[in-house]
Structure formats: structure tokens, C-alpha cells
Design a protein around this motif. Structure first.
Motif, PDB file in Angstrom:
ATOM      1  N   VAL B 169       0.841  -1.205   0.000  1.00 38.86           N
ATOM      2  CA  VAL B 169       0.000   0.000   0.000  1.00 38.86           C
ATOM      3  C   VAL B 169       0.871   1.249   0.000  1.00 38.86           C
ATOM      4  N   MET B 170       1.954   1.185   0.812  1.00 39.11           N
ATOM      5  CA  MET B 170       2.854   2.331   0.901  1.00 39.11           C
ATOM      6  C   MET B 170       3.519   2.621  -0.439  1.00 39.11           C
ATOM      7  N   VAL B 171       3.949   1.580  -1.139  1.00 39.26           N
ATOM      8  CA  VAL B 171       4.599   1.796  -2.437  1.00 39.26           C
ATOM      9  C   VAL B 171       3.604   2.409  -3.421  1.00 39.26           C
ATOM     10  N   TYR B 172       2.356   1.985  -3.335  1.00 41.88           N
ATOM     11  CA  TYR B 172       1.350   2.597  -4.213  1.00 41.88           C
ATOM     12  C   TYR B 172       1.240   4.086  -3.918  1.00 41.88           C
ATOM     13  N   GLY B 173       1.271   4.420  -2.616  1.00 38.27           N
ATOM     14  CA  GLY B 173       1.271   5.834  -2.238  1.00 38.27           C
ATOM     15  C   GLY B 173       2.484   6.558  -2.781  1.00 38.27           C
ATOM     16  N   PHE B 174       3.660   5.921  -2.705  1.00 42.99           N
ATOM     17  CA  PHE B 174       4.882   6.519  -3.256  1.00 42.99           C
ATOM     18  C   PHE B 174       4.721   6.780  -4.752  1.00 42.99           C
ATOM     19  N   SER B 175       4.122   5.800  -5.461  1.00 47.84           N
ATOM     20  CA  SER B 175       4.022   5.975  -6.909  1.00 47.84           C
ATOM     21  C   SER B 175       3.094   7.141  -7.235  1.00 47.84           C
ATOM     22  N   LEU B 176       2.029   7.325  -6.419  1.00 50.23           N
ATOM     23  CA  LEU B 176       1.151   8.480  -6.656  1.00 50.23           C
ATOM     24  C   LEU B 176       1.892   9.787  -6.377  1.00 50.23           C
ATOM     25  N   LEU B 177       2.668   9.802  -5.280  1.00 51.84           N
ATOM     26  CA  LEU B 177       3.432  11.011  -4.968  1.00 51.84           C
ATOM     27  C   LEU B 177       4.380  11.344  -6.114  1.00 51.84           C
ATOM     28  N   TYR B 178       5.029  10.299  -6.638  1.00 47.60           N
ATOM     29  CA  TYR B 178       5.932  10.495  -7.777  1.00 47.60           C
ATOM     30  C   TYR B 178       5.148  11.045  -8.956  1.00 47.60           C
ATOM     31  N   GLY B 179       3.947  10.539  -9.142  1.00 45.18           N
ATOM     32  CA  GLY B 179       3.129  11.024 -10.239  1.00 45.18           C
ATOM     33  C   GLY B 179       2.757  12.488 -10.083  1.00 45.18           C
ATOM     34  N   PHE B 180       2.497  12.919  -8.843  1.00 46.45           N
ATOM     35  CA  PHE B 180       2.137  14.331  -8.627  1.00 46.45           C
ATOM     36  C   PHE B 180       3.329  15.243  -8.816  1.00 46.45           C
ATOM     37  N   GLY B 196       2.364  24.701  -3.675  1.00 44.63           N
ATOM     38  CA  GLY B 196       0.904  24.795  -3.705  1.00 44.63           C
ATOM     39  C   GLY B 196       0.283  24.469  -5.046  1.00 44.63           C
ATOM     40  N   ASP B 197       1.111  24.035  -6.035  1.00 42.96           N
ATOM     41  CA  ASP B 197       0.554  23.733  -7.361  1.00 42.96           C
ATOM     42  C   ASP B 197      -0.095  22.355  -7.425  1.00 42.96           C
ATOM     43  N   LEU B 198       0.215  21.497  -6.450  1.00 42.47           N
ATOM     44  CA  LEU B 198      -0.287  20.132  -6.525  1.00 42.47           C
ATOM     45  C   LEU B 198      -1.679  20.053  -5.910  1.00 42.47           C
ATOM     46  N   PRO B 199      -2.527  19.139  -6.416  1.00 42.68           N
ATOM     47  CA  PRO B 199      -3.886  19.039  -5.892  1.00 42.68           C
ATOM     48  C   PRO B 199      -3.881  18.552  -4.439  1.00 42.68           C
ATOM     49  N   PRO B 200      -4.397  19.348  -3.489  1.00 45.08           N
ATOM     50  CA  PRO B 200      -4.299  18.966  -2.081  1.00 45.08           C
ATOM     51  C   PRO B 200      -5.024  17.659  -1.768  1.00 45.08           C
ATOM     52  N   LEU B 201      -6.178  17.424  -2.410  1.00 43.30           N
ATOM     53  CA  LEU B 201      -6.941  16.215  -2.095  1.00 43.30           C
ATOM     54  C   LEU B 201      -6.184  14.968  -2.542  1.00 43.30           C
ATOM     55  N   GLY B 202      -5.599  15.041  -3.752  1.00 40.96           N
ATOM     56  CA  GLY B 202      -4.815  13.910  -4.252  1.00 40.96           C
ATOM     57  C   GLY B 202      -3.628  13.630  -3.356  1.00 40.96           C
ATOM     58  N   LEU B 203      -2.942  14.713  -2.945  1.00 43.32           N
ATOM     59  CA  LEU B 203      -1.791  14.547  -2.060  1.00 43.32           C
ATOM     60  C   LEU B 203      -2.201  13.873  -0.770  1.00 43.32           C
ATOM     61  N   LEU B 204      -3.338  14.317  -0.229  1.00 35.23           N
ATOM     62  CA  LEU B 204      -3.805  13.763   1.037  1.00 35.23           C
ATOM     63  C   LEU B 204      -4.091  12.274   0.883  1.00 35.23           C
ATOM     64  N   ALA B 264       2.443  21.228   7.873  1.00 29.83           N
ATOM     65  CA  ALA B 264       1.027  21.441   8.170  1.00 29.83           C
ATOM     66  C   ALA B 264       0.514  22.747   7.568  1.00 29.83           C
ATOM     67  N   ALA B 265       1.437  23.687   7.283  1.00 28.16           N
ATOM     68  CA  ALA B 265       1.004  24.957   6.707  1.00 28.16           C
ATOM     69  C   ALA B 265       0.341  24.725   5.355  1.00 28.16           C
ATOM     70  N   VAL B 266       0.815  23.709   4.598  1.00 33.85           N
ATOM     71  CA  VAL B 266       0.264  23.444   3.271  1.00 33.85           C
ATOM     72  C   VAL B 266      -0.944  22.519   3.362  1.00 33.85           C
ATOM     73  N   LEU B 267      -0.828  21.490   4.188  1.00 34.73           N
ATOM     74  CA  LEU B 267      -1.910  20.507   4.299  1.00 34.73           C
ATOM     75  C   LEU B 267      -2.387  20.434   5.750  1.00 34.73           C
ATOM     76  N   PRO B 268      -3.227  21.370   6.176  1.00 34.81           N
ATOM     77  CA  PRO B 268      -3.625  21.399   7.591  1.00 34.81           C
ATOM     78  C   PRO B 268      -4.365  20.141   8.039  1.00 34.81           C
ATOM     79  N   GLN B 269      -4.943  19.378   7.075  1.00 34.92           N
ATOM     80  CA  GLN B 269      -5.681  18.168   7.479  1.00 34.92           C
ATOM     81  C   GLN B 269      -4.790  17.144   8.171  1.00 34.92           C
ATOM     82  N   ILE B 270      -3.455  17.228   7.885  1.00 40.20           N
ATOM     83  CA  ILE B 270      -2.538  16.241   8.466  1.00 40.20           C
ATOM     84  C   ILE B 270      -2.628  16.247   9.982  1.00 40.20           C
ATOM     85  N   ILE B 271      -2.730  17.456  10.555  1.00 44.06           N
ATOM     86  CA  ILE B 271      -2.787  17.560  12.015  1.00 44.06           C
ATOM     87  C   ILE B 271      -3.974  16.773  12.536  1.00 44.06           C
ATOM     88  N   GLY B 272      -5.118  16.919  11.851  1.00 48.67           N
ATOM     89  CA  GLY B 272      -6.310  16.199  12.279  1.00 48.67           C
ATOM     90  C   GLY B 272      -6.097  14.698  12.223  1.00 48.67           C
TER      91      GLY B 272
END
Lengths: 100, 479
Positions: B169-180, B196-204, B264-272
Motif C-alpha cells: 500500500v505504501m509503495v502505491y502511495g509513493f508511486s502516486l506522490l511520484y506522479g504528482f 501549492g501547485d499540486l492538488p491537495p486532495l490527491g496529495l492527502l 502542516a502549513a500546506v496541508l492542515p488536514q494532516i494535524i487532524g
């Protein structure tokens, strides 16, 4: 050239199939095969993105993922054999002496 | 170039040590194989000394080996933590019959430590993946090492299944990050995220997949299912190693990933997300521990709860938060090693891990009972032991970040935790056992390891300065 979205879709399908296999199958070896499918869906994505970006790092990543997957399978099959020797089964529902 | 080589001196010397151990194992006469754990421990301590002497990072963090590794204080401090944990684990394997004469076990231990040191220093997704797998695969084998034992093989098997699943699962996440982002370099990825150019929802989404892999390594809810079973079935020295060094290695990665790459400044949802995982881990770990009768399972649930406390520092997403994570991990490592040390020594003599069989330990061996007392009270967070100051730090970090509800949940959980630690101590000190007058021999090596751990527990609770400074430097080095 096939657009990268197609590859993303295909790899998502493969990943879901693998995950479903892990969740529904009870035979340890089939579960292992499903995990391999998940790893390979990630590999497909890496290669597709590497071509889209025309960068090599994604392709190199795939080589390492394949190597690690092979190592993991070697260890996994050894452990499955060890479990089979002590319990005479590789059905994961019956491998459950540890509870509490 | 030369500075680059010196920076990976710990890794080089660990690889050399592993190769040497294979040779020594081949040449050693069968009746002298019992020396292997001592040799390995000495080798690991030598690597520790080499690291302290030659592999210190400069004031400014550097990217080395083409960005594959980071040479910073965080990597340095975590390396010391892993090496110390591995050395103490080796000492505790002395006397563990199925393991102590098997050279390959110690080779695997050293290689796993090598993977952990790389995890702490990884600066690239490829390196990170390889490091995590290098640390994990030997651990699967070590957990299932007693092949004739039903529980041990089952433990190794379960650990492998969960590990392989979460890492895919983690490698799949890595491949998406690489894709972004189009890069595998962590700090280039951080720059892309910060732009801030990357889609926040996809990153999350990608981040949640990646967190499955990390969450497995550190055993936080909801990726904790493996921990109690694996901890119970594995040889106890391996359990000690899993719950301390392996968990610290996971947190080394979590801290770098969540604080440096995904601020967290870019993706505040992480804190949650982190706060939620933290509160769930604490509550579930502590309440499940209440019902345990096996000391290894109890410590397994306690380690899940402690992962929750540590995540509190991550959720704070600040310098103080990162420093508190490092400090907490150092304290947790020495404390938990001491607790497992007592469990190992007692099992070697009595052959049981059931809590009720600890009755009368205080009359049988007051020193060992006192060691367990100090370790468990430090885990519970009683002053003046290390666990107290570590908890204060994570709570302070949470309050500073405005997560007061999280700190309150932490304090309530600490009270809950105190209860089950005291239940064990009640059995040890108040209950009467049948074998109270029989002697309980403790090996010198075990006693030495235990004393060092306990002194460190006390030191980390009273002489705060040196480790606190290191933690702060380590936190600063992440960025």
C-alpha cells in the motif's frame, strides 16, 4: 501515445483486485499472490509516470521494488513452510493460536 | 567525497560487522558459539563509538550521495538510539536457547539495524523504501526464528503478511506522490508541495496510503492488529527489539515525512489525521492492556498506547513537537528494554510469561523486582524518571500547538496506564508465590545491561540538558 490517465485507471483496478484478494482469500499463498498484484500495480504506475515525465527515476524505482518483492517472497515462502510444519495447514483462519 | 564516506561510516561498519559475523560463525567451534551474542554486542557498541567519534554532522544539514541520504542531527541521534537498542538486545539474547548459538540470527539483527539507520537518514523515496524493507525483512525471519515453536512461526508469518500488505500500500502511495511531483527526492518533493501547485486532495490520499506503511512500523491504531500477536509469539529479545528500535525507526521516518515534506502549513488536514490516530492509539492501547494476563501482550498494548503519546508530538507539527518525539523515543527505548529485560530474565528461569506467575518476585530477587518497578513507573510517567519528563514534553508540545483537547486526552490516558502498570507491580510486591525461597540466578551480562538501562532512565528524568539539546538540534536538522 496512450495517455497516462489510462495507466492510472488500470493500475487502480489492479490494486483494488489485489486488495480484494487479500481480504477475501484464506489461503496464504493466494494472499501472497494478491499482494504481488498490488506491488505490480504500483510498478505500472511508476513506469507510466516515468514515461510521462521522461525521467528515469521511476523506472529505477521499479527495479528495486521487484528485487524487494522477490526477497519478501523468499522469506514468505520459508515462513509458510515453517507454519505448515507446525500446524499442517496454511489456511489463515486456522493459524490463530495467538489470541487474547 | 571523503566527507560523504565518513557520513555513512555507521552503515559501512554495520555491513562489515555482518560479514565478519558470518565468518566468525563459520570458524567458531560449536562449544564456543555461546560467545556470539557478546561478540555482536561488542561490535555494535564499537560501531556506536565510531559513529560518535567520526560521523557527527555539521551545523547545517547536507544532502549526500546524490540526495539519497541526509546528513543531519536527526539521522545522527536516531542512529545512536538504534545502535544502543540493538546492542542491549544482543546482551538479552544470552541464554535464550533456540537463538543464542545461531550466528545467522545476529547477522539478521545487524542487517536490520543497518536498514533502520538508513531509514533515519533517507532523503529519497527509493532509499526510504529500500531502507524500510531492509529493516523489516530480517525482522520477519527473527520473529519466526524458533521454527519448532508453533507460536513463533505463527508470529513471524502474521508479521510478514501485515508487513508485506502495508508496504505494498505504501509503495502505491509513493508511486502516486511520484506522479504528482515528478521527483523521488524528498526535499524536492517538499518544495513541490510547498509551492501549492499540486492538488491537495490527491496529495492527502497518497499520504494516507503512505501512512499505512509507516503506521504499521510504529504500530498505531488502525494499523496495530499485528502487534499483540507478534509480540507474544516472537522470541522475547526480538519483541524487545521490535517494540523499541523498530518503532523508533518508524517514527524517524514519520517525523521527517510529516514535518519536513508535508508541512502542516500546506496541508492542515494532516494535524487532524495525526491527532485522531494519536487519541485512538492511546485509548485503545491502554484500555485493551487492562484486560491482559500475559506480560508480553500487556507490554504490546502499552507500546501501542505509547505510540499514541509520541504521535501527539507529531500532531503538534512544531519544533518543540519534533524535539519531544526524539526525547520520548530515547526514554521509551531504554525504559522498555529494561522492562523486557526483566521479562526475559524471569522467563529464562521460570518459563512463563503469565502475570500471575510473577507473584513473589520481590522476595525471590528484590533487585529484579526493583528494576521492573522503575521501568513500569517510568512507562507510567512518574517523576523523577525519564518517562515523566518525556510525557511533559509531548503534552507541552500539544498545548503549544493549541491541541488542548489532545493533551487532556493524554493526561486521562496516562492515569489509565498507571492503573495496569500498578496491577503488575501489585502481583510482584504483594502477592505470595510458591517458589519464593528458590534462588533466581541472573547472568552478569543481563544485570549489566539492565543497570545501564535503568541508570539512563533515571538520568533522562533528572539530567535533562544533554539529551534535550540533542533533541532540539535533531528537530532543527529535519528542515
Amino acid at each position: 501515445m496512450v495517455p497516462v490517465q489510462y495507466f492510472v485507471g488500470l493500475s487502480a483496478i489492479l490494486f483494488t483486485l489485489g486488495a480484494l484478494g487479500v481480504l477475501t482469500r484464506r489461503n496464504a499463498i493466494i494472499i501472497f499472490m494478491s499482494i504481488e498484484l498490488m506491488l505490480n500495480s504500483a510498478n505500472l504506475l511508476f513506469v507510466a509516470f516515468a514515461r510521462a515525465f521522461e525521467a528515469l527515476s521511476g523506472q529505477i524505482f521499479v527495479f528495486f521494488v521487484m528485487t524487494v518483492a522477490a526477497a519478501e517472497v523468499a522469506v514468505g515462502l520459508a515462513l509458510i513452510v515453517a507454519v505448515f510444519r507446525t500446524k499442517d495447514t496454511i489456511n489463515i483462519d486456522e493459524v490463530s493460536s495467538l489470541r487474547g | 567525497m571523503q566527507a560523504n564516506t565518513l557520513a555513512i561510516l555507521p552503515e559501512i561498519s554495520l555491513a562489515v560487522l555482518a560479514a565478519l559475523l558470518i565468518l566468525i560463525d563459520l570458524r567458531l567451534k560449536p562449544e564456543r558459539k555461546a560467545l556470539l551474542p557478546g561478540i555482536t554486542a561488542a561490535g555494535l557498541l564499537a560501531v556506536l563509538a565510531l559513529t560518535l567519534a567520526f560521523a557527527r554532522p555539521g551545523a547545517a544539514p547536507e544532502s549526500i550521495w546524490g540526495g539519497m541520504l541526509r546528513h543531519d542531527t536527526a539521522a545522527f541521534v536516531f542512529r545512536l538510539i538504534f545502535l544502543f537498542g540493538a546492542a542491549v538486545t544482543c546482551l538479552f539474547t544470552i541464554g535464550w536457547k533456540q537463538v543464542e548459538r545461531r550466528g545467522e540470527f545476529f547477522v539478521l539483527l545487524v542487517l536490520s539495524t543497518l536498514g533502520m539507520t538508513l531509514m533515519a537518514a533517507a532523503g529519497d523515496l527509493i532509499m526510504l523504501f529500500l531502507a524500510i524493507e531492509t529493516a523489516s525483512i530480517p525482522l520477519y525471519v527473527m520473529a519466526g526464528f524458533m521454527t519448532a515453536d508453533e507460536k513463533s512461526t505463527e508470529s513471524g508469518f502474521k508479521y510478514l503478511l501485515f508487513g508485506a500488505l502495508t508496504s505494498s500500500v505504501m509503495v502505491y502511495g509513493f508511486s502516486l506522490l511520484y506522479g504528482f511531483a515528478g521527483t523521488t527526492d524528498l526535499y524536492a518533493l517538499a518544495a513541490a508541495v510547498a509551492s501549492g501547485d499540486l492538488p491537495p486532495l490527491g496529495l492527502l490520499g497518497a499520504l494516507v496510503l503512505v501512512l499505512a506503511g509507516f503506521g504499521f512500523k510504529v504500530a498505531v491504531v488502525p494499523f496495530h492488529f499485528w502487534a499483540p500477536d507478534v509480540y507474544e509469539g516472537a522470541p522475547t529479545p526480538v519483541t524487545a527489539f521490535l517494540s523499541t528500535a523498530s518503532k523508533s525507526a518508524g517514527f524517524a521516518v514519520v517525523v521527517r515525512f510529516l514535518l519536513a515534506v508535508f508541512p502542516a502549513a500546506v496541508l492542515p488536514q494532516i494535524i487532524g489525521v495525526a491527532a485522531l490516530m494519536s487519541v485512538l492509539s492511546m485509548t485503545l492501547g491502554n484500555s485493551a492492556a487492562l484486560a491482559q494476563r500475559n506480560i508480553k501482550r500487556l507490554l504490546a498494548y502499552s507500546s501501542i498506547a505509547h505510540a499514541g503519546y509520541i504521535l501527539m508530538g507529531v500532531a503538534a507539527a512544531s519544533l518543540l513537537g519534533a524535539a519531544s518525539v526524539v526525547y520520548y523515543l530515547a526514554v521509551y527505548l531504554v525504559t522498555n528494554l529494561a522492562a523486557f529485560g526483566v521479562v526475559i530474565i524471569y522467563f529464562n528461569v521460570v518459563g512463563s510469561d503469565e502475570i500471575k506467575d510473577y507473584a513473589g518476585l520481590s522476595r525471590r530477587h528484590p533487585g529484579l523486582a526493583f528494576a521492573l518497578l522503575v521501568a513500569l513507573l517510568s512507562l507510567a510517567g512518574v517523576p523523577p524518571l525519564g518517562g515523566f519528563f518525556a510525557k511533559i514534553l509531548v503534552f507541552a508540545a500539544a498545548v503549544e500547538a493549541g491541541l488542548i483537547w489532545l493533551a487532556v486526552a493524554g493526561v486521562l490516558n496516562a492515569i489509565l496506564g498507571l492503573y495496569y502498570y500498578l496491577m503488575v507491580l501489585k502481583v510482584v510486591y504483594l502477592d505470595r508465590g510458591p517458589d519464593e525461597d528458590k534462588p533466581l540466578p541472573v547472568r552478569r551480562a543481563h544485570m549489566a545491561a539492565l543497570v545501564v538501562c535503568l541508570l539512563l532512565v533515571l538520568a533522562l528524568g533528572t539530567v535533562l540538558g544533554p539529551m534535550y539539546d540533542w533533541s532540539n538540534l535533531a528537530a532543527g536538522g529535519l528542515f
